[in-house]
Design an enzyme around this catalytic site. Sequence first.
Site, PDB file in Angstrom:
ATOM      1  N   GLY A 114     -12.907  20.404 -37.271  1.00 34.27           N
ATOM      2  CA  GLY A 114     -11.794  20.737 -37.697  1.00 34.27           C
ATOM      3  C   GLY A 114     -11.534  22.407 -37.503  1.00 34.27           C
ATOM      4  CG  ASP A 168     -14.543  10.581 -26.209  1.00 32.54           C
ATOM      5  OD1 ASP A 168     -14.982  10.676 -27.337  1.00 32.54           O
ATOM      6  OD2 ASP A 168     -13.335  11.253 -25.884  1.00 32.54           O
ATOM      7  CB  ALA A 209      -5.884  29.209 -39.097  1.00 31.34           C
ATOM      8  CB  SER A 242      -7.114  22.450 -33.421  1.00 28.46           C
ATOM      9  OG  SER A 242      -7.997  21.238 -32.942  1.00 28.46           O
TER      10      SER A 242
END
Length: 630
Positions: free
Chosen positions: A379, A310, A382, A347
């Site tokens: 993403g 990653d 909110a 997040s």
Amino acid sequence: MRSWMRRYGIICATLLVLGSVLALSVAGADATARGLAIGYVTLFVAWTIARMVRDVLRGHVGLDVLAIVAMVATLAVGEYVAALIIVLMLAGGEALEDFAARRARRDLTALLDRSPRVAHRLPDDGPDALADIPVEEVEIGDVLLVRPAEIVPVDGVLLGPEASFDESSLTGESMPVTRSPGDELMSGAVNGTQVVRMRATRRSRDSQYQQIVALVREAESSRAPVVRLADRFAIPFTAVSLTIAGLAWLVSGDATRFAEVLVLATPCPLLIAAPVAFVSGMSRAARAGIVVKDGSAIENLSRIVSAAFDKTGTLTRGRAALVEVRPARGGDSDELLRLAASAEQYSTHALADGVRRAADARGLQLVGATDASEIATNGVTADISGRSVTVGKHDFVARLVGDIPTARTTSGQAAAYVAIDGNFAGTLMLSDRPRPEAAAVVRWLREHGIPRVAMLTGDGGSTADSIGAEVGIDEIYADLLPTEKIHLAGGLQPRPVMMVGDGVNDAPVLAAADVGVAMGAKGATAAGEAADVVVLVDSLAKVAEAVSIGRRTMQVALTAIWIGIGASIGLMLVATTGLIPAIAGALIQEVVDLTTILFALRALRGPTPDLGDHGHGSRDLRPAPIARKA
């Protein structure tokens, strides 16, 4: 003494019977001595057969068949003292394995032994109210007192005064570190000479040290795949041993020769040396800040031929720094950052932490959301003070507000796009540089039999290409969803494949890989739970070290097995000539067992990968914060 006798009851009983048999023989009571020996050995054979049948029913070949045949054969030819020595040898072999395993597990169990159990709580922030409580009862926000030389019981922040702490059991760093008021304290660190106060930020079960302990306990209780390893040799070794013994009987015409050969064919090197080597390798890894959860991971690490990484938090540090705020149409940069950071509170993406830290550095007041949701790797949206705020990738935000400009980025930069109330509001530019040791690790893997190295990331192509170029990876797959990562990792060839990552989003692909390696997760996240190997130290160099330890462990285990098999076969061939009596053969075989076990302990040591000048570029050896990449 009583504890030893309970643990090794068969050894004690065998020594007692052997002593009695020898005493009776000296006294001239040969018939009684023979009857006692035959009865005891027969009971032991019956017990061994029952255990062997149980193993066979579980699908494992019973190596004890050689020992059973040897005991029966020695009794049949009147060598009942030799039969007792074989019993003693088998029971003693288990004792030797127990001793060697405890020696090998020493670094694993050291963490368990030091686990904090008591905390000193100050309910009213005053010394007069000090109360000792079980560490499990500590609540978030509790003020605790830590005395000199005591272990920090839970994760928290230092209230004062400045103090030094020994974090070697957590990080491997031998030098004490100095912490100032407001700094994070890790559970498991040892306080220096100051009395300090701290405020708990996590409960015991969620604290970093307890997460490490949980991983270590899982590794400590696991069984290496030594049964499978022994099975590879069991049938051939049994067949060869019986063939040599049968030919010796046939050629000599003396049944005693059959027994004399088989007493040298006991399978202790297979059954004992291999598990000792595996446990030694796991213990060595723990000492280096790497928890290998079970022996099968050690074996798979030794065979790795492909690797995938990653990007964020793995090849890079995962601590992106905000470098520029680009508001749209002359908007206010501080307001854009304030609203974006308020949304990023919800997040788990690594970039979100950089946005929040930047807002805090500017003194911006964040506000809570009435509703928030996140789509992994894309993403977060909110509702902030009555306004709908979306922060995420270009395509994610574009799907909500229509076409938006693509931000120009330089090497190593990533863009977070922001929409407010359905309109494009601007872009936040962040930079997350590669780890200093990343290029050296990639180079070491390629130079040591892992030719295929790829990057699998959910981040954008330009950023991924830039990081790949810096670390030496040219096979790059960007803009991936979690399911796409799993598909790509499953299709990588040649096998086995090692996947290195962090964060909740990486958990599925780590579980799907042949070997999943979690960076700094410490078992707190789904990634740490799904991985086979967890790196507790914030250094990618430990990935190369884990591979090196796996290869060293398998080399030692197989060499120990071949030493035992080679020595046994050589001695059996000598015994076919009648030069080794049954009693002497049984004692000689015990020496072979001891030799293979001592050799297996060599897995506790080994060379560390040479990564050149940048091999230890990551000098922050504190365990990484709990991974936050989505």
